[in-house]
Design a protein around this motif. Structure first.
Motif, PDB file in Angstrom:
ATOM      1  N   HIS A 191       0.794  -1.234   0.000  1.00 41.34           N
ATOM      2  CA  HIS A 191       0.000   0.000   0.000  1.00 41.34           C
ATOM      3  C   HIS A 191       0.830   1.291   0.000  1.00 41.34           C
ATOM      4  O   HIS A 191       0.394   2.283  -0.602  1.00 41.34           O
ATOM      5  CB  HIS A 191      -0.997  -0.008   1.153  1.00 41.34           C
ATOM      6  CG  HIS A 191      -2.105  -0.992   0.957  1.00 41.34           C
ATOM      7  ND1 HIS A 191      -3.159  -1.108   1.837  1.00 41.34           N
ATOM      8  CD2 HIS A 191      -2.341  -1.923  -0.013  1.00 41.34           C
ATOM      9  CE1 HIS A 191      -3.978  -2.070   1.419  1.00 41.34           C
ATOM     10  NE2 HIS A 191      -3.491  -2.577   0.305  1.00 41.34           N
TER      11      HIS A 191
ATOM     12  N   TYR B 176       1.253   3.177  -3.571  1.00 41.62           N
ATOM     13  CA  TYR B 176       0.147   3.672  -4.388  1.00 41.62           C
ATOM     14  C   TYR B 176      -0.200   5.129  -4.116  1.00 41.62           C
ATOM     15  O   TYR B 176      -0.338   5.548  -2.973  1.00 41.62           O
ATOM     16  CB  TYR B 176      -1.112   2.831  -4.149  1.00 41.62           C
ATOM     17  CG  TYR B 176      -0.912   1.345  -4.288  1.00 41.62           C
ATOM     18  CD1 TYR B 176      -0.100   0.813  -5.280  1.00 41.62           C
ATOM     19  CD2 TYR B 176      -1.531   0.463  -3.417  1.00 41.62           C
ATOM     20  CE1 TYR B 176       0.083  -0.552  -5.390  1.00 41.62           C
ATOM     21  CE2 TYR B 176      -1.358  -0.905  -3.527  1.00 41.62           C
ATOM     22  CZ  TYR B 176      -0.541  -1.413  -4.509  1.00 41.62           C
ATOM     23  OH  TYR B 176      -0.363  -2.764  -4.631  1.00 41.62           O
ATOM     24  N   ASP B 177      -0.393   5.867  -5.211  1.00 41.46           N
ATOM     25  CA  ASP B 177      -0.915   7.231  -5.115  1.00 41.46           C
ATOM     26  C   ASP B 177      -1.563   7.585  -6.449  1.00 41.46           C
ATOM     27  O   ASP B 177      -0.844   7.720  -7.451  1.00 41.46           O
ATOM     28  CB  ASP B 177       0.197   8.220  -4.785  1.00 41.46           C
ATOM     29  CG  ASP B 177      -0.350   9.610  -4.536  1.00 41.46           C
ATOM     30  OD1 ASP B 177      -1.508   9.730  -4.068  1.00 41.46           O
ATOM     31  OD2 ASP B 177       0.374  10.579  -4.823  1.00 41.46           O
TER      32      ASP B 177
ATOM     33  N   PHE C 271      -4.835   5.749  -4.029  1.00 37.48           N
ATOM     34  CA  PHE C 271      -5.117   4.363  -3.675  1.00 37.48           C
ATOM     35  C   PHE C 271      -5.992   3.734  -4.756  1.00 37.48           C
ATOM     36  O   PHE C 271      -6.935   4.359  -5.242  1.00 37.48           O
ATOM     37  CB  PHE C 271      -5.808   4.280  -2.306  1.00 37.48           C
ATOM     38  CG  PHE C 271      -5.745   2.897  -1.736  1.00 37.48           C
ATOM     39  CD1 PHE C 271      -4.570   2.443  -1.158  1.00 37.48           C
ATOM     40  CD2 PHE C 271      -6.835   2.058  -1.811  1.00 37.48           C
ATOM     41  CE1 PHE C 271      -4.496   1.142  -0.654  1.00 37.48           C
ATOM     42  CE2 PHE C 271      -6.772   0.763  -1.309  1.00 37.48           C
ATOM     43  CZ  PHE C 271      -5.593   0.308  -0.726  1.00 37.48           C
TER      44      PHE C 271
END
Length: 98
Positions: free
Chosen positions: A80, A83-84, A86
C-alpha cells in the motif's frame, strides 16, 4: 470464477522497488483459500501504472477470506505505501469467452 481487476498507480520512480516487493507479497496471496492465479502487467504508455488480475473462486474468497486474514495485513504493509492515489478494486464475472 471471479476476476479481480485493479489498476495500481505506483509512485513514479518506485517501480523497480514495487516489482521486487510484489514478488515477496505474491507468496502471501497464492496459498489463500479460493485463490486460483494472478498476473501483474506494467503499463507501456504509463510505466508507473500496473494492472493486477487475480482469479478467485468467489468474491467472498477475496473480500472475506483474503481481506480478513493476517496475510492481507502483511500484504497491505508491503504494497500500500507504493500507491498514489489508492487503487479501486473491481470484480468481474465472465459472460463470454472466445
Amino acid at each position: 470464477m471471479i476476476l479481480e481487476h485493479v489498476v495500481l498507480p505506483v509512485i513514479p520512480g518506485r517501480e523497480a522497488e514495487f516489482e521486487e516487493t510484489f514478488a515477496e507479497a505474491r507468496s502471501i496471496i497464492e496459498p489463500m483459500p479460493g485463490f486460483q492465479r494472478l498476473s501483474l502487467s506494467r503499463g507501456v504508455e504509463t510505466p508507473s501504472s500496473y494492472l493486477l488480475l487475480v482469479h478467485w473462486d468467489s468474491v467472498e474468497a477475496h473480500e472475506v477470506g483474503f481481506r480478513g486474514s493476517d496475510g492481507y495485513r502483511r500484504w497491505a504493509e508491503l504494497l500500500h505505501p507504493f500507491y498514489d492515489p489508492f487503487p479501486v478494486v473491481e470484480h468481474f464475472a465472465e459472460v463470454h469467452r472466445a
